[in-house]
Motif scaffolding. Structure first.
Motif, short mmCIF file in Angstrom:
data_model
loop_
_atom_site.label_atom_id
_atom_site.label_comp_id
_atom_site.label_asym_id
_atom_site.label_seq_id
_atom_site.Cartn_x
_atom_site.Cartn_y
_atom_site.Cartn_z
N UNK A 54 0.68 -1.33 0.08
CA UNK A 54 0.02 -0.08 0.07
C UNK A 54 0.85 1.29 0.03
N UNK A 55 2.09 1.15 0.40
CA UNK A 55 2.75 2.48 0.35
C UNK A 55 4.34 2.31 0.04
N UNK A 56 4.31 1.86 -1.63
CA UNK A 56 5.54 1.37 -2.08
C UNK A 56 6.68 2.58 -1.81
N UNK A 57 6.44 3.84 -2.11
CA UNK A 57 7.35 4.66 -2.17
C UNK A 57 8.48 4.85 -0.75
N UNK A 84 7.76 -2.90 -6.05
CA UNK A 84 8.06 -2.40 -7.28
C UNK A 84 6.82 -2.57 -8.11
N UNK A 85 6.01 -3.84 -7.85
CA UNK A 85 5.08 -3.94 -8.63
C UNK A 85 3.80 -2.88 -8.20
N UNK A 86 3.85 -2.62 -7.04
CA UNK A 86 2.70 -1.39 -6.58
C UNK A 86 3.07 -0.20 -7.16
N UNK A 87 4.41 0.00 -7.54
CA UNK A 87 4.68 1.35 -8.10
C UNK A 87 4.59 1.28 -9.56
N UNK A 89 2.10 -0.25 -10.98
CA UNK A 89 0.80 -0.36 -11.48
C UNK A 89 0.22 0.49 -10.36
N UNK A 90 -0.18 1.47 -10.65
CA UNK A 90 -0.69 2.61 -9.62
C UNK A 90 -1.83 2.42 -9.14
N UNK A 91 -2.69 1.64 -9.52
CA UNK A 91 -4.22 1.08 -8.94
C UNK A 91 -3.83 -0.10 -7.89
N UNK A 92 -2.58 -0.75 -8.09
CA UNK A 92 -2.57 -1.91 -7.25
C UNK A 92 -2.67 -1.54 -5.67
N UNK A 93 -2.03 -0.32 -5.27
CA UNK A 93 -1.94 -0.02 -3.77
C UNK A 93 -3.25 0.38 -3.27
N UNK A 94 -4.21 0.26 -3.99
CA UNK A 94 -5.61 0.81 -3.64
C UNK A 94 -6.30 -0.53 -3.11
N UNK A 95 -5.80 -1.57 -3.42
CA UNK A 95 -6.52 -3.02 -2.96
C UNK A 95 -6.57 -3.07 -1.53
N UNK A 96 -7.90 -3.43 -0.94
CA UNK A 96 -8.23 -3.34 0.55
C UNK A 96 -8.85 -4.38 0.84
#
Ligand SMILES: [Zn+2]
Ligand SMILES: [Zn+2]
Length: 177
Positions: A54-57, A84-87, A89-96
């Motif tokens: 959720x917070x890749x950076x 790296x995958x989260x960064x 694909x910018x929508x992946x970190x939204x998965x809850x």
């Protein structure tokens, strides 16, 4: 203060990513942000894996600064890969996580059609001003088109730990269908 990794000094703090406790002594990741409510800074605590999702950076920044604090090179590589995958694909970190729709009120954020009551949907959250806010849902069937990635399952399951084992199995079946 920079972001950091450290062993949790108590078992009381909850992870901002999954809402579950971080156990005493377990390695935790701290994202240091400007305090949205007062002067100074505040730290958001996460399980490292939850932060990779959720917070890749900030997680990647901390991995560069303090890699020796991680228990093993494999942990580090796995966190780096996931983040790296989260960064990428910018929508992946939204998965809850996923749930069965409690009503047919909500519309899918991808296709704009209603999500039928009782069917599986993937919850979305947005990180803004130091917190995660609910951001609607998408149909399970719309996941590839919405997230533009194939590796959605591990993330959805990771944030669906409140489901019973039977429901997790049903969800896995729905993913394969
Ligand atoms: Zn967590
Ligand atoms: Zn849809």
């Amino acid at each position: 203060m920079p972001h950091l990794f450290e062993p949790a000094p108590t078992g009381r703090a909850k992870c901002r990513g999954c809402g579950r406790p971080i156990r005493l002594g377990e390695l935790r990741f701290g994202e240091c942000i400007p305090n949205p409510f007062a002067e100074g800074e505040t730290t958001l605590w996460f399980h490292p894996t939850c932060a990779a999702f959720k917070r890749p950076e900030p997680l990647l920044a901390a991995l560069e600064l303090a890699p020796e604090q991680l228990e093993s090179a494999s942990d580090r590589e796995s966190l780096r890969f996931t983040a790296g995958r989260s960064l990428a694909h910018r929508r992946l970190p939204r998965i809850d996580g996923a749930e069965r729709a409690p009503s047919s009120q909500a519309k899918c954020r991808h296709c704009r059609q209603p999500i039928a009551r009782g069917t599986w949907r993937i919850r979305l959250v947005y990180f803004e001003e130091g917190r995660f806010s609910p951001g609607g849902c998408v149909h399970l069937a719309c996941r590839k088109a919405y997230f533009e990635a194939d590796d959605v399952w591990a993330r959805v399951l990771h944030f669906s730990q409140d489901l019973s084992v039977a429901d997790q199995e049903a969800l896995a079946g729905a993913f394969e269908a």
